[in-house]
Design a protein around this motif. Structure first.
Motif, mmCIF file in Angstrom:
data_model
loop_
_atom_site.group_PDB
_atom_site.id
_atom_site.type_symbol
_atom_site.label_atom_id
_atom_site.label_comp_id
_atom_site.label_asym_id
_atom_site.label_seq_id
_atom_site.Cartn_x
_atom_site.Cartn_y
_atom_site.Cartn_z
ATOM 1 N N LYS A 141 0.829 -1.201 0.000
ATOM 2 C CA LYS A 141 0.000 0.000 0.000
ATOM 3 C C LYS A 141 0.868 1.257 0.000
ATOM 4 N N LEU A 142 2.150 1.108 0.332
ATOM 5 C CA LEU A 142 3.091 2.236 0.308
ATOM 6 C C LEU A 142 3.624 2.522 -1.095
ATOM 7 N N LEU A 143 3.334 1.644 -2.054
ATOM 8 C CA LEU A 143 3.813 1.803 -3.429
ATOM 9 C C LEU A 143 2.813 2.643 -4.220
ATOM 10 N N THR A 144 2.941 3.976 -4.082
ATOM 11 C CA THR A 144 2.048 4.895 -4.780
ATOM 12 C C THR A 144 2.853 5.995 -5.450
ATOM 13 N N VAL A 145 2.273 6.605 -6.451
ATOM 14 C CA VAL A 145 2.913 7.747 -7.111
ATOM 15 C C VAL A 145 3.112 8.876 -6.109
ATOM 16 N N GLU A 146 2.120 9.116 -5.269
ATOM 17 C CA GLU A 146 2.225 10.192 -4.277
ATOM 18 C C GLU A 146 3.438 9.985 -3.361
ATOM 19 N N ASN A 147 3.653 8.740 -2.932
ATOM 20 C CA ASN A 147 4.809 8.459 -2.081
ATOM 21 C C ASN A 147 6.117 8.600 -2.850
ATOM 22 N N ALA A 148 6.133 8.197 -4.106
ATOM 23 C CA ALA A 148 7.344 8.351 -4.915
ATOM 24 C C ALA A 148 7.698 9.828 -5.064
ATOM 25 N N LEU A 184 11.058 11.921 -3.466
ATOM 26 C CA LEU A 184 11.967 12.809 -4.192
ATOM 27 C C LEU A 184 12.057 14.175 -3.526
ATOM 28 N N ALA A 185 10.930 14.726 -3.116
ATOM 29 C CA ALA A 185 10.941 16.021 -2.423
ATOM 30 C C ALA A 185 11.752 15.935 -1.130
ATOM 31 N N SER A 186 11.563 14.845 -0.384
ATOM 32 C CA SER A 186 12.320 14.661 0.856
ATOM 33 C C SER A 186 13.801 14.525 0.586
ATOM 34 N N PHE A 187 14.156 13.808 -0.480
ATOM 35 C CA PHE A 187 15.576 13.673 -0.826
ATOM 36 C C PHE A 187 16.184 15.029 -1.164
ATOM 37 N N ILE A 188 15.487 15.814 -1.972
ATOM 38 C CA ILE A 188 15.996 17.144 -2.343
ATOM 39 C C ILE A 188 16.186 18.004 -1.098
ATOM 40 N N GLY A 240 13.495 12.181 -17.063
ATOM 41 C CA GLY A 240 13.389 10.743 -17.248
ATOM 42 C C GLY A 240 12.598 10.427 -18.503
ATOM 43 N N GLY A 241 12.529 9.165 -18.820
ATOM 44 C CA GLY A 241 11.758 8.698 -19.960
ATOM 45 C C GLY A 241 10.759 7.652 -19.500
ATOM 46 N N SER A 242 9.642 7.549 -20.155
ATOM 47 C CA SER A 242 8.588 6.604 -19.819
ATOM 48 C C SER A 242 8.040 6.912 -18.417
ATOM 49 N N TYR A 243 7.958 5.924 -17.532
ATOM 50 C CA TYR A 243 7.420 6.177 -16.187
ATOM 51 C C TYR A 243 8.234 7.230 -15.437
ATOM 52 N N PRO A 244 9.583 7.180 -15.437
ATOM 53 C CA PRO A 244 10.334 8.251 -14.771
ATOM 54 C C PRO A 244 10.062 9.632 -15.383
ATOM 55 N N GLY A 245 9.799 9.687 -16.668
ATOM 56 C CA GLY A 245 9.445 10.950 -17.294
ATOM 57 C C GLY A 245 8.104 11.464 -16.806
ATOM 58 N N ALA A 246 7.148 10.549 -16.677
ATOM 59 C CA ALA A 246 5.842 10.929 -16.134
ATOM 60 C C ALA A 246 5.993 11.416 -14.693
ATOM 61 N N LEU A 247 6.784 10.700 -13.885
ATOM 62 C CA LEU A 247 7.033 11.143 -12.516
ATOM 63 C C LEU A 247 7.651 12.531 -12.487
ATOM 64 N N GLY A 296 7.261 14.981 -14.652
ATOM 65 C CA GLY A 296 6.214 15.960 -14.940
ATOM 66 C C GLY A 296 5.271 16.147 -13.758
ATOM 67 N N TRP A 297 4.865 15.047 -13.161
ATOM 68 C CA TRP A 297 3.980 15.132 -11.988
ATOM 69 C C TRP A 297 4.680 15.825 -10.834
ATOM 70 N N PHE A 298 5.990 15.546 -10.672
ATOM 71 C CA PHE A 298 6.745 16.170 -9.596
ATOM 72 C C PHE A 298 6.766 17.679 -9.768
ATOM 73 N N ARG A 299 6.979 18.134 -10.985
ATOM 74 C CA ARG A 299 7.007 19.580 -11.264
ATOM 75 C C ARG A 299 5.661 20.207 -10.928
ATOM 76 N N LYS A 300 4.578 19.494 -11.206
ATOM 77 C CA LYS A 300 3.240 20.028 -10.928
ATOM 78 C C LYS A 300 2.936 20.057 -9.423
ATOM 79 N N VAL A 301 3.297 18.992 -8.710
ATOM 80 C CA VAL A 301 2.961 18.876 -7.292
ATOM 81 C C VAL A 301 3.941 19.630 -6.403
ATOM 82 N N TYR A 302 5.219 19.661 -6.800
ATOM 83 C CA TYR A 302 6.264 20.326 -6.008
ATOM 84 C C TYR A 302 7.009 21.358 -6.862
ATOM 85 N N PRO A 303 6.326 22.383 -7.355
ATOM 86 C CA PRO A 303 6.984 23.337 -8.278
ATOM 87 C C PRO A 303 8.153 24.088 -7.648
ATOM 88 N N GLU A 304 8.156 24.231 -6.328
ATOM 89 C CA GLU A 304 9.237 24.958 -5.658
ATOM 90 C C GLU A 304 10.516 24.126 -5.575
#
Length: 95
Positions: A43-50, A54-58, A75-82, A84-92
């Protein structure tokens, strides 16, 4: 993780004198939260957690190493999608 990124991204990083960091996604490779892949643990394997990982690592890396440069997720494929989503959710967190 098998080493630093290669190819076109590596050449861009070298040209821009950038540090390239490749993170391992939770549950892929050796990253097993709680040490197992039991159904209840997955249940911990989610896009939100991924994205939060990344935000926590940064945040950690910036504080630990006193870096002041900008971060760029790619990234490309799934990492590329992540990326894009990361930029949208964590723009700062990224340029």
């Amino acid at each position: 993780v098998g080493g630093p990124p290669g190819g076109y991204i590596a050449s861009l990083g070298q040209k821009r004198n950038a540090l390239l960091i490749q993170l391992e996604h939770r549950f892929y490779g050796e990253s097993l939260p709680n040490g197992n892949v039991d159904t209840d643990n997955l249940k911990l394997l989610t896009v939100e957690n991924a994205l939060a990982d990344l935000a926590s690592f940064i945040d950690w890396y910036t504080a630990e190493h006193g870096t002041t440069g900008q971060w760029f997720a790619f990234g490309g494929s799934y990492p590329g999608a992540l990326s894009g989503w990361f930029r949208k959710v964590y723009p700062e967190h990224t340029a």
